[in-house]
Scaffold this motif. Structure first.
Motif, PDB file in Angstrom:
ATOM      1  N   PRO A  79       0.818  -1.168   0.126  1.00 61.20           N
ATOM      2  CA  PRO A  79       0.115   0.039  -0.022  1.00 61.20           C
ATOM      3  C   PRO A  79       0.821   1.268  -0.180  1.00 61.20           C
ATOM      4  CG  PRO A  79      -0.050  -1.138   2.102  1.00 61.20           C
ATOM      5  CD  PRO A  79       0.554  -1.695   1.242  1.00 61.20           C
ATOM      6  N   ASP A  82       1.230   6.101   3.384  1.00 65.51           N
ATOM      7  CA  ASP A  82       0.671   6.501   4.546  1.00 65.51           C
ATOM      8  C   ASP A  82      -0.051   5.072   5.339  1.00 65.51           C
ATOM      9  OD1 ASP A  82       1.000   9.177   4.271  1.00 65.51           O
ATOM     10  OD2 ASP A  82      -0.567   9.446   2.839  1.00 65.51           O
ATOM     11  N   ALA A  83       0.246   3.998   4.596  1.00 68.46           N
ATOM     12  CA  ALA A  83      -0.591   2.773   5.273  1.00 68.46           C
ATOM     13  C   ALA A  83       0.360   2.385   6.590  1.00 68.46           C
ATOM     14  CB  ALA A  83      -0.217   1.555   4.408  1.00 68.46           C
ATOM     15  N   SER A  84      -0.238   1.571   7.559  1.00 66.49           N
ATOM     16  CA  SER A  84       0.309   1.255   8.699  1.00 66.49           C
ATOM     17  C   SER A  84       1.496   0.160   8.239  1.00 66.49           C
ATOM     18  CB  SER A  84      -0.661   0.816   9.604  1.00 66.49           C
ATOM     19  OG  SER A  84      -1.136  -0.404   9.247  1.00 66.49           O
ATOM     20  N   ASP A  87      -0.744  -3.007   8.129  1.00 69.16           N
ATOM     21  CA  ASP A  87      -1.404  -3.182   6.732  1.00 69.16           C
ATOM     22  C   ASP A  87      -0.546  -3.646   5.553  1.00 69.16           C
ATOM     23  OD1 ASP A  87      -3.840  -2.405   7.947  1.00 69.16           O
ATOM     24  OD2 ASP A  87      -3.786  -0.221   7.235  1.00 69.16           O
ATOM     25  N   SER A  88       1.024  -2.937   5.639  1.00 68.80           N
ATOM     26  CA  SER A  88       1.856  -3.394   4.728  1.00 68.80           C
ATOM     27  C   SER A  88       1.958  -4.944   4.696  1.00 68.80           C
ATOM     28  CB  SER A  88       3.023  -2.722   4.865  1.00 68.80           C
ATOM     29  OG  SER A  88       2.832  -1.243   4.600  1.00 68.80           O
ATOM     30  N   GLN A  90       0.193  -7.381   6.087  1.00 67.40           N
ATOM     31  CA  GLN A  90      -1.022  -8.187   5.727  1.00 67.40           C
ATOM     32  C   GLN A  90      -1.191  -8.187   4.293  1.00 67.40           C
ATOM     33  OE1 GLN A  90      -2.279  -9.936   7.462  1.00 67.40           O
ATOM     34  NE2 GLN A  90      -2.939  -9.224   9.967  1.00 67.40           N
ATOM     35  N   ALA A  91      -0.813  -7.224   3.615  1.00 65.47           N
ATOM     36  CA  ALA A  91      -0.894  -7.032   2.118  1.00 65.47           C
ATOM     37  C   ALA A  91       0.162  -7.958   1.358  1.00 65.47           C
ATOM     38  CB  ALA A  91      -0.669  -5.642   1.544  1.00 65.47           C
ATOM     39  N   PRO A 139       8.504  -2.121   6.753  1.00 65.48           N
ATOM     40  CA  PRO A 139       7.321  -2.365   7.942  1.00 65.48           C
ATOM     41  C   PRO A 139       7.943  -2.756   9.161  1.00 65.48           C
ATOM     42  CG  PRO A 139       6.721  -3.656   6.268  1.00 65.48           C
ATOM     43  CD  PRO A 139       7.868  -3.231   5.548  1.00 65.48           C
TER      44      PRO A 139
END
Length: 199
Positions: A79, A82-84, A87-88, A90-91, A139
């Protein structure tokens, strides 16, 4: 200056890699045969050994292509800035699962192929595996800014190994593996736990 002979050899090499990739997709690593590869590539059996040394080296070439495709998919999945970090991660995990399922036999060949004990894996092939953990480090660094680079690299390998192990057992249909319909949810929970522990 590139000669006609070198051009033809390079073209033959690409045809052999394409053919081996197709054979692996259809039959898996255990079903890969040199005669089938050369028949698909439209060349004599001996031509394989002139172009890529042997079948093991041909598998490494296919694996390098698979890793490049996987690396591109993982990079595209990240992502925005600005993604956490969670979240990165998980993606990346979700995309890894999708790639493994959609390219099952090619993906398995990455981890099941072994060279004979007396042969070392060429360095460029070893380096091509970096795509498996490249996206994890950033991340993780956000979650653990206190970690030195060496420790961060080691932690990224551990996170990858944890997710990969779950996916591998599941795709092999092992008794202890997660059922495929539950795989994404379980990996998501695993990443969440690891992220909480890392923070």
């Amino acid at each position: 200056m590139v000669t006609t002979r070198e051009t033809k050899r390079a073209e033959l090499r690409e045809r052999l890699i394409d053919a081996a990739e197709n054979e692996l997709q259809n039959k898996g690593l255990s079903g890969l045969k040199a005669r089938d590869v050369t028949a698909r590539a439209g060349c004599a059996l001996g031509a394989l050994y002139n172009a890529v040394e042997d079948l093991d080296m041909l598998v490494l070439e296919v694996n390098a292509r698979t890793l490049a495709n996987l690396g591109a998919a993982l990079k595209a999945a990240l992502p925005g800035p600005d993604a956490s970090p969670v979240d990165s991660l998980q993606a990346l995990a979700s995309t890894y699962i999708d790639f493994a399922i959609e390219n099952r036999r090619l993906w398995l060949a990455l981890f099941e192929h072994r060279l004979p004990e007396d042969r070392a894996v060429p360095e460029r092939h070893r380096q091509s595996h970096a795509v498996l953990i490249d996206g994890i480090a950033a991340p993780l660094a956000q979650l653990r800014p206190d970690l030195a680079q060496e420790a961060l690299s080691l932690r990224a390998r551990t996170v990858f190994a944890a997710v990969h192990g779950v996916v591998h057992l599941s795709l092999q249909g092992q008794f202890v593996g997660v059922p495929l319909p539950d795989l994404k949810a379980e990996v998501r929970a695993l990443v969440e736990i690891m992220a909480r522990r890392a923070a």
